[in-house]
Enzyme design. Sequence first.
Site, PDB file in Angstrom:
ATOM      1  N   SER A 415       0.827  -1.203   0.000  1.00 36.18           N
ATOM      2  CA  SER A 415       0.000   0.000   0.000  1.00 36.18           C
ATOM      3  C   SER A 415       0.864   1.257   0.000  1.00 36.18           C
ATOM      4  CB  SER A 415      -0.888  -0.011   1.247  1.00 36.18           C
ATOM      5  OG  SER A 415      -1.851   1.001   1.193  1.00 36.18           O
ATOM      6  N   TYR A 574      -7.294  15.822  -0.100  1.00 37.46           N
ATOM      7  CA  TYR A 574      -6.313  16.546  -0.903  1.00 37.46           C
ATOM      8  C   TYR A 574      -7.035  17.306  -2.018  1.00 37.46           C
ATOM      9  CZ  TYR A 574      -3.028  13.712   1.759  1.00 37.46           C
ATOM     10  OH  TYR A 574      -2.326  13.119   2.777  1.00 37.46           O
ATOM     11  N   ARG A 622      -7.598   6.623  -6.575  1.00 33.86           N
ATOM     12  CA  ARG A 622      -7.937   6.413  -5.162  1.00 33.86           C
ATOM     13  C   ARG A 622      -9.046   7.380  -4.782  1.00 33.86           C
ATOM     14  NH1 ARG A 622      -4.561   5.429   0.403  1.00 33.86           N
ATOM     15  NH2 ARG A 622      -4.567   3.354  -0.530  1.00 33.86           N
TER      16      ARG A 622
END
Length: 767
Positions: A415, A574, A622
Amino acid sequence: MKIACVGGGPAGLYFAISMKVRDAGHDIHVFERNRPDDTFGWGVVFSDQTVENLMANDPVSGETIRGEFAHWDDIDVHIHGECIRSSGHGFIGIGRKRLLAILQARARELGVVLHFQHEAGPDLADWADYDLVIAADGANSRIRNAHAEHFDVDIQVRRNKFFWFGTRKMFDAFTFAFEETEAGWVWAHAYRFDDNLSTFIVEMDPETWHGLGLDAMDQPEAIALCERIFARHLDGHGLMSNATHLPGPQAWLNFRRIVTGRWSHDKFVLLGDAAHTAHFSIGSGTKLALEDAIKLAEVLNRPGLGRAQALEEYQAERNVEVLKLQNSARNSTEWFETLDRYLPFAPIQFAYSLLTRSQRVSHENLRLRDPEWLEGVERWFQTQAPGGRGGKPVPPMFAPYKLRDMALDNRVVVSPMAMYSAVDGTPTDFHLVHYGTRAQGGAGLVYTEMTCVSPEGRITPGCPGMYAPEHVAAWRRVTDFVHANSSAKICLQLGHSGAKGSTKIGWEGMDQPLPEGNWPLIAASDVPWSAGNAAPRPMTRADMDAVRDQFVAAARMAVEAGFDMIELHAAHGYLLSSFITPLQNNRSDDYGGSLENRLRYPLEVFAAMRAAWPAERPMSVRISATDWMGDQGVTPDEAVAIARAFDEAGADLIDVSAGQTWAECKPVYGRMFQTPFADQIRNEARVSTMAVGNIFETDHANSILAAGRADLVAIGRPHMVDPMWTLRAAAQHGYRGVRVPPQYLGGMSQLARNLQRAAEAGAALRS
């Protein structure tokens, strides 16, 4: 003590028995509103552990109950015209009426006074003559409802409809039968509980229930319809109802999950279903009630323990067990409530998914129960995997996978984990060793940490970048090493920090602003990450063009740097995530408001990158599948739409994370806690997903993959302390298909021998 038990079901009767076997001097009365032989269930299922608890508590009644159990070992799953049978499950059942008769007889033998057809009052004044009143009056407890504010009651009504029938068809296995009707799918949970009767619970979603007209049918009509639907499973036997006193539609129930924050108030004490319920699909309601009764009787009779302390210990200890089972029950309930996700599965995978739905049964647990059946699952999984290995029984984590032209040796992914060790965005020798070692550790795919597309896009001064020639050269050292010394592929995760930028490196203060040298922040809106962080400047169209071009430039540099795959980071609050979540996006232009608008800019960036990235190489995204803020933020249902949008734009994989988008969010942690989101997205949007989040055992990985909950499994923190995690897992399973660096072959062989000896020693001890 003089004690009243309100409710003459298994909970109240067994508590009375448990008190009397400890101290015959207790004066105990059981009050039941119905007649002695009235009951509204059919069979009761126990585990071996519950039987052991009964034997230890009261051997007399325990031995009688144990002697009348019906035993069976198999589970049959009927779906799409096939029957999938697995063994080794070890069920024990008894008729509810027979159980009540045994407990009533034992209670009378011990001197308990039983009052039937007695409507007990719910007020304290009704019980002035008693020291304690045990509310064992079930899920509809009058005492709990009358004093709900003191018990901190939370009741959740689940969506599916069910009817608890009986039948004289003798099932030789615990049977799940799924049948498709013109209105939708209907299924039965069926099991034998004595020599003459079986339980037959019929369940369906409310849309199917209405579509079949059951909302307007009387009971005989409903029974006749269910007999027709399940005719091939009933073999000519009929269905019976013991709720004939109810109008037809009212006999169909919705399960009520009950949680209480306090189990006692004044002289009232909650017991069994009055305090908590567990869905019938895991068959633990009576088990919980009997074990509650044992614990409550034990603490109330312990010398030197005051009543207040006793009741605190009773709730504290039992609540842990209840929460475990309720969590498992919730998983099981949701599986049946979202059945449409799994209906396209092959029958063998559908059965595996059903057996592991609660997470109490894992891959290796199934191997212990029925190794031959599990090997069949593993053969099937290998056969259907792209580039599968000829149907050999290999654990699912070692099945190959393919994204575009990129072939992975296995489904294990290292990951992305922030290392905060770059210098001016340039990866260092630390990164070479860090990523190189983990690639040699056997994982099929290694992710970099989030790599930023501009100096201002960094989270911290220690974050790596892909915006300068020296970055390309440094990353090329890493990818060349990975490709030369392992069979792993490597993916570059690209992102921009947005409002979460210009902060200290992780171990100096997570998300805390730099004391000096800060850079300006931009985001979708002027919403700061927290009260202690600077407010970003809302992006203009010119800003959006510039950042989009930075992502494209970084994608092109990734080609030069030799990466096999890239990922767009649009999660965790983000910059791109700040557009997607309504918590951070308060724009009034075409990039705010509806989900379609909020996705507009992230999709624009993705499309531009996809056009610049080689067509044969895969690209993933993601996302945060939930903001952990209920309906105020992104919900799992919205995440399905988000995943579909990126899939339609050309994404090959959705990397499913959650949260970190809002400082005040309230995540729900636990093992594999984000996997349900990967499951929902994969099986509703029909896209490839990667599960991530507190997955730390090979058993987790194999269960997730075999059950079709995700296509890849990302293992983060375990790889921090054990770069060779996948090689160790291969040795544990006796699997020799993972590439081992020749320098490490001796150690791998020794590890495999040691693990084999340990397994043999454990088997000898168990036998």
